[in-house]
Each structure stands twice: as structure tokens, then as C-alpha cells.
Design a protein around this motif. Sequence first.
Motif, PDB file in Angstrom:
ATOM      1  N   PHE A  11       0.841  -1.199   0.000  1.00 22.25           N
ATOM      2  CA  PHE A  11       0.000   0.000   0.000  1.00 22.25           C
ATOM      3  C   PHE A  11       0.877   1.250   0.000  1.00 22.25           C
ATOM      4  O   PHE A  11       1.653   1.480   0.929  1.00 22.25           O
ATOM      5  N   ALA A  12       0.727   2.075  -1.036  1.00 19.50           N
ATOM      6  CA  ALA A  12       1.540   3.294  -1.161  1.00 19.50           C
ATOM      7  C   ALA A  12       0.737   4.456  -1.718  1.00 19.50           C
ATOM      8  O   ALA A  12       1.293   5.355  -2.347  1.00 19.50           O
ATOM      9  N   ALA A  13      -0.587   4.452  -1.485  1.00 18.19           N
ATOM     10  CA  ALA A  13      -1.455   5.440  -2.126  1.00 18.19           C
ATOM     11  C   ALA A  13      -1.799   6.629  -1.248  1.00 18.19           C
ATOM     12  O   ALA A  13      -2.318   7.625  -1.754  1.00 18.19           O
ATOM     13  N   GLY A  14      -1.536   6.571   0.052  1.00 22.26           N
ATOM     14  CA  GLY A  14      -2.035   7.605   0.967  1.00 22.26           C
ATOM     15  C   GLY A  14      -1.346   8.949   0.830  1.00 22.26           C
ATOM     16  O   GLY A  14      -0.275   9.081   0.228  1.00 22.26           O
ATOM     17  N   PHE A  15      -1.972   9.969   1.429  1.00 22.89           N
ATOM     18  CA  PHE A  15      -1.449  11.332   1.368  1.00 22.89           C
ATOM     19  C   PHE A  15      -0.343  11.585   2.386  1.00 22.89           C
ATOM     20  O   PHE A  15       0.422  12.532   2.245  1.00 22.89           O
ATOM     21  N   GLY A  16      -0.277  10.783   3.446  1.00 22.71           N
ATOM     22  CA  GLY A  16       0.768  10.983   4.452  1.00 22.71           C
ATOM     23  C   GLY A  16       0.675  12.320   5.156  1.00 22.71           C
ATOM     24  O   GLY A  16       1.697  12.923   5.500  1.00 22.71           O
ATOM     25  N   THR A  17      -0.536  12.796   5.421  1.00 19.62           N
ATOM     26  CA  THR A  17      -0.709  14.139   5.972  1.00 19.62           C
ATOM     27  C   THR A  17      -0.092  14.285   7.360  1.00 19.62           C
ATOM     28  O   THR A  17       0.322  15.388   7.739  1.00 19.62           O
ATOM     29  N   ARG A  18      -0.009  13.207   8.128  1.00 19.49           N
ATOM     30  CA  ARG A  18       0.563  13.311   9.475  1.00 19.49           C
ATOM     31  C   ARG A  18       2.063  13.595   9.445  1.00 19.49           C
ATOM     32  O   ARG A  18       2.639  13.970  10.469  1.00 19.49           O
ATOM     33  N   HIS A  78      -2.162   2.582 -10.467  1.00 20.72           N
ATOM     34  CA  HIS A  78      -2.491   3.972 -10.158  1.00 20.72           C
ATOM     35  C   HIS A  78      -3.987   4.096  -9.870  1.00 20.72           C
ATOM     36  O   HIS A  78      -4.811   3.883 -10.766  1.00 20.72           O
ATOM     37  N   GLU A  79      -4.330   4.403  -8.629  1.00 18.77           N
ATOM     38  CA  GLU A  79      -5.713   4.702  -8.274  1.00 18.77           C
ATOM     39  C   GLU A  79      -5.970   6.156  -8.640  1.00 18.77           C
ATOM     40  O   GLU A  79      -5.889   7.065  -7.815  1.00 18.77           O
ATOM     41  N   ALA A  80      -6.273   6.384  -9.900  1.00 21.16           N
ATOM     42  CA  ALA A  80      -6.238   7.729 -10.466  1.00 21.16           C
ATOM     43  C   ALA A  80      -7.318   8.640  -9.904  1.00 21.16           C
ATOM     44  O   ALA A  80      -7.053   9.810  -9.585  1.00 21.16           O
ATOM     45  N   ASP A  81      -8.540   8.171  -9.790  1.00 19.13           N
ATOM     46  CA  ASP A  81      -9.655   9.042  -9.433  1.00 19.13           C
ATOM     47  C   ASP A  81      -9.727   9.338  -7.945  1.00 19.13           C
ATOM     48  O   ASP A  81     -10.047  10.450  -7.540  1.00 19.13           O
ATOM     49  N   ARG A  82      -9.435   8.351  -7.110  1.00 23.45           N
ATOM     50  CA  ARG A  82      -9.562   8.510  -5.668  1.00 23.45           C
ATOM     51  C   ARG A  82      -8.838   7.369  -4.976  1.00 23.45           C
ATOM     52  O   ARG A  82      -8.621   6.307  -5.560  1.00 23.45           O
ATOM     53  N   ILE A  83      -8.469   7.619  -3.720  1.00 19.33           N
ATOM     54  CA  ILE A  83      -7.874   6.566  -2.916  1.00 19.33           C
ATOM     55  C   ILE A  83      -8.975   5.600  -2.495  1.00 19.33           C
ATOM     56  O   ILE A  83     -10.011   6.015  -1.978  1.00 19.33           O
ATOM     57  N   LEU A  84      -8.764   4.328  -2.716  1.00 17.02           N
ATOM     58  CA  LEU A  84      -9.781   3.321  -2.437  1.00 17.02           C
ATOM     59  C   LEU A  84      -9.684   2.737  -1.044  1.00 17.02           C
ATOM     60  O   LEU A  84     -10.478   1.863  -0.694  1.00 17.02           O
TER      61      LEU A  84
END
Length: 226
Positions: A11-18, A78-84
Amino acid sequence: MDVTPNAALFFAAGFGTRMGELTRNRPKPLIEVGGTTLLDHALSLGEAAGLGPIVVNAHYRAEMIETHLAGRDLRVLHEADRILETGGGLRNALPLLGPGPVFTMNTDSAWRGPNPFELLRAAWRPDRMEALLLCIPKENAQGHTGKGDFLFDGEGRIAYGPGPVYSGAQIVDPAGLADIGEDVFSMRLLWDRLIERGTAYGLLYPGDWCDVGRPDGLPLAEAILR
């Protein structure tokens, strides 16, 4: 059907906001710890265990992940439209992973000790398991501030509770994902059903582990990798 897991999703799709400013211009999996990226550290464990096919999902700054992994023997999805999220991401990756149980791993941890994939594979019992989650004793879960995730019974079956911490690595039979109506959902929706059936198990990791979800986890991870 072969019930010996070998395919893996990272899993490498997240925004990592923290992670704050550290992920303003790059995805969290490409943060370097101990001279290598978090993503490469995770992938090296899979490669050492002989896993394949390997799929990496991506969304935030996906082009950077695709460029970084160019030429490697794996697929970037690539989850192009949105994170699933984790459950939706796994279901989306199944055409590339193939049938049967699969490994999944988060890419924001540091490990030192036995290869987590080899431990999971050795403990997997397809006759009674639909999920096997690798967990960390709370006292060994560096960088983790929660109360814990699971309780174990005498046979190793899990239930939610303030016990060992989920490491982000598991073997799971994804067949039950077909019955979930949402497109975007957490793996927890599947775990709920497997726990109720008594087919979700846990395994304790005997080595060192660190959650690198926040900046203060970086020096802890550096120490582990040294």
C-alpha cells in the motif's frame, strides 16, 4: 487452487498528511530512512521472501512512485480518481494478483529481525484461516501511540481490543471482498466478518518494529535500521 500465498500488494497510495512538510512534495513511501526509502525497505522484504507477482498501489504523487520503481519486476497500479483505502485497494488489485490468499503490507514501517513474510507463510493454515495478521507486542511497538488493536485467544484467533498492535503485514483470503458493496472501504470491513466467523488469526513478531506515521518516528526507525 493453490492456497500457498505468494502474491503481494504494497500500500503506497495515501497522502501521508501526518508527516507534515515531509510529504508536501513527495509521497510518504519515498521518505528516506537509514539511506533507503520506506517503500524500498518494504519491497526488499518481499523480494527476499521470493514473492511475486508484486503490486504497488499509488495515488498521491503517483508519478513519482512510478518513476522511482521503473524497471523493477513489479506492477504499479495507479488509483487515479480517488484513494480506495485498504479494502477497496486490495479488491482493485486482484486482477493483477491472481486468485487465492495474498500478502499485503503497509509501507510506513521499519523492521529488524526475521522476514515478516516468511514468518507469515510458515504459520499460514488455509484449512482454518482466512486471515493471519502479524502483530507487535505493545511494549515493542515503537512510534505507536494507540491502545493496541487485537486480543488473542488460546488458539491465536483475534478479536478487537487493547492488545498487540497490527504491524501492517498480513496474509488474507480476499474472496470475501466480493460481498462488500462499497467501492472505498477499509480492510476492517472484511476483518469484521472473518473475526465473527472465527477465521481471523494473529501472529506475534519477535523482532524490532517501528511505525513511521509521524515525523517523530523517523529517528526511532533510523535506530532500528542501524
